[in-house]
Design an enzyme around this catalytic site. Structure first.
Site, PDB file in Angstrom:
ATOM      1  N   TYR A   2      -3.207  11.352  -0.117  1.00 32.06           N
ATOM      2  CA  TYR A   2      -3.612  10.589   1.067  1.00 32.06           C
ATOM      3  C   TYR A   2      -3.685   9.121   0.679  1.00 32.06           C
ATOM      4  O   TYR A   2      -4.278   8.763  -0.338  1.00 32.06           O
ATOM      5  CB  TYR A   2      -4.981  11.061   1.580  1.00 32.06           C
ATOM      6  CG  TYR A   2      -5.473  10.262   2.774  1.00 32.06           C
ATOM      7  CD1 TYR A   2      -4.841  10.358   4.010  1.00 32.06           C
ATOM      8  CD2 TYR A   2      -6.562   9.401   2.655  1.00 32.06           C
ATOM      9  CE1 TYR A   2      -5.293   9.619   5.102  1.00 32.06           C
ATOM     10  CE2 TYR A   2      -7.017   8.665   3.750  1.00 32.06           C
ATOM     11  CZ  TYR A   2      -6.374   8.781   4.967  1.00 32.06           C
ATOM     12  OH  TYR A   2      -6.822   8.048   6.048  1.00 32.06           O
ATOM     13  N   ASP A  25      -2.139   4.277  -6.313  1.00 34.60           N
ATOM     14  CA  ASP A  25      -3.216   4.188  -5.340  1.00 34.60           C
ATOM     15  C   ASP A  25      -4.505   4.596  -6.048  1.00 34.60           C
ATOM     16  O   ASP A  25      -4.791   5.779  -6.204  1.00 34.60           O
ATOM     17  CB  ASP A  25      -2.913   5.098  -4.149  1.00 34.60           C
ATOM     18  CG  ASP A  25      -3.992   5.016  -3.077  1.00 34.60           C
ATOM     19  OD1 ASP A  25      -5.065   4.442  -3.362  1.00 34.60           O
ATOM     20  OD2 ASP A  25      -3.764   5.543  -1.970  1.00 34.60           O
ATOM     21  N   LYS A  83     -12.833   1.331  -1.758  1.00 38.41           N
ATOM     22  CA  LYS A  83     -14.034   2.119  -2.045  1.00 38.41           C
ATOM     23  C   LYS A  83     -14.995   1.450  -3.031  1.00 38.41           C
ATOM     24  O   LYS A  83     -15.709   0.544  -2.635  1.00 38.41           O
ATOM     25  CB  LYS A  83     -13.635   3.545  -2.446  1.00 38.41           C
ATOM     26  CG  LYS A  83     -12.883   4.216  -1.281  1.00 38.41           C
ATOM     27  CD  LYS A  83     -12.749   5.710  -1.303  1.00 38.41           C
ATOM     28  CE  LYS A  83     -12.226   6.176   0.053  1.00 38.41           C
ATOM     29  NZ  LYS A  83     -10.938   6.833   0.051  1.00 38.41           N
TER      30      LYS A  83
END
Ligand SMILES: *Cc1c(COP(=O)(O)O)cnc(C)c1O
Length: 436
Positions: A144, A239, A267
């Protein structure tokens, strides 16, 4: 467990927001419950609007590695807020922040701050396309990378299938530019790259997957991805939105000794405030406006509160020993395995540092197909029983559990105690946890 207030907020919420939430997994759909509405957090504890207290293993999906409402982090945000919320102009904090990020990630000589992980990935893909003059990208199934159109694409069957969108509303022509191959499958990856090589702008990968549950790379897999990507002149995008600063003060690239062309962060680097970043070598980042012709901008990018929150979080992290959090996560891993065994449950725990997933699947989980064969009904029962006992797990089998430096030995012990019971009720298939 009292749910009166959560239920009443939910009734109002569903009238004005799709599913009553602002991000789908919060709706608790896959665990057959109504969502809990949160009032506040403190350390490892989450408190809902009915006053129930939980040991939190979601931690805002990763950012809160220091725990909820860390006093020094809050103080830094308050101090920044007292000077104004946003200027849309250059500030000193952004420079310090960029300096810190580039020191922790030597593969990034320059960075650009954005507002989310999705934006970081979206911009990284644009940069790869700008740098190579190619259009196609390759991702791994179950990976994702935020909700940008090009990456909401998963595998069809067969080797390197050309993309089929996971979401409605994605132009077919765009989905066709995305190739999907199984994670950890070097042979199929190799075939895909050889087939599309001159058209492939980038390969994007979570070096350790967090979004199909935690899945670790096999010993040679990442190296094969790096060398083949290089050989064919495609960009390798790591990522690291979850893995950045998660298992060490740097990225998974540091742990695996790799050098991607472009890195995406989010994050943890915002410490709970909305932020993202992408970075690369100076030569590549020179393509980004205003230096170069790849346009990318943001009204609130480098927001002073987000930067202050991120900077303070990273400064504190720098002084902490990742061993302590890893040891606790390891104790949780081993304890869950043992409790599962004793209850006769078919399960596997995958762990990377302070990230872990308990799969209700007795076989090794190394890709999305294996993760998908987990017993989702059993996870849902386990989740509900844990919640009732005051442990807040991710409301989906395909997510990571996040530990923080605020989780204590006692939290782990209490969690394992709850798990011993939850494993038994998950097996029995009792459904009394549903409080719809
Ligand atoms: C969360 C996540 C994103 C998206 O970040 P948002 O801030 O939710 O847009 C991208 N990539 C990975 C690996 C993530 O875990």
């Amino acid at each position: 467990m009292k749910t009166t207030n959560s239920r009443s907020w939910f009734r109002r919420a569903v009238k004005v927001m799709p599913g009553g939430v602002n991000s789908p997994v919060r709706a608790f759909g896959s665990v057959g419950m109504l969502p809990v509405f949160v009032r506040e957090g403190k350390g490892s504890t989450l408190i809902d609007v009915d006053g129930n207290r939980y040991i939190d293993y979601v931690m805002s999906w990763g950012p809160l590695i220091l725990g909820h409402a860390h006093p020094q982090v809050l103080a830094a945000v308050r101090q920044a807020a007292s000077r104004g919320l946003s200027f849309g102009a250059a500030t000193a904090g952004e420079v310090e922040f960029a300096e810190l990020l580039t020191r922790a990630f030597p593969s990034m000589e320059m960075v650009r701050l954005v507002n989310s992980g999705t934006e970081a990935v979206m911009s990284a893909v644009r940069l790869a396309r700008a740098a190579t003059g190619r259009d196609m990208i390759l991702k791994f199934s179950g990976g994702y990378h935020g909700h940008t159109d090009s990456l909401l694409v998963k595998a069809g069957s067969g080797a390197a299938t050309c993309g089929v969108a996971t979401s409605k509303g994605i132009p077919r022509d765009l989905a066709r530019q995305t190739i999907v191959v199984p994670y950890n499958d070097t042979a199929r990856f190799t075939r895909a790259v050889q087939r599309f090589r001159a058209r492939l702008a980038a390969v994007i990968i979570e070096p350790v997957c967090g979004n199909m549950g935690v899945v670790l790379p096999g010993p040679e897999f990442l190296m094969a991805v790096q060398s083949l990507t290089r050989r064919h002149g495609s960009m390798l995008i790591f990522d690291e939105v979850i893995t950045g600063f998660r298992a060490c003060f740097g990225g998974a690239q540091h742990i695996f000794n790799m050098k991607p062309d472009i890195t995406c962060l989010g994050k943890i680097i915002g410490g709970g405030m909305p932020i993202g970043a992408y970075g690369a070598s100076r030569a590549l980042m020179k393509l980004v406006a205003p230096l170069g012709g790849m346009y990318q901008a943001g009204t609130l990018a480098g927001n002073p509160l987000a930067v202050a929150c991120g900077l303070k979080t990273l400064h504190i992290l720098q002084g902490l020993d990742y061993n302590t959090i890893d040891c606790r996560a390891r104790r949780l891993e081993k304890g869950l395995e043992e409790a599962g065994r004793q209850a006769g449950a078919q399960c596997t725990v995958n762990r990377f540092g302070s990230l872990l997933t308990l799969f209700f699947n007795g076989r090794p989980v190394r890709d999305f197909a294996a993760a998908s064969r987990s017993d989702l009904a059993q996870y849902a029962r386990f989740f509900r029983d844990m919640l009732r006992q005051g442990v807040y797990l991710p409301p989906s089998q395909f997510e990571a559990w996040f530990l923080s430096f605020s989780h204590t030995d006692q939290d782990i012990a209490r969690t394992l105690e709850a798990a011993r019971q939850a494993f038994r009720s998950a097996r029995k298939g009792t459904r009394k946890g549903v409080h719809v």
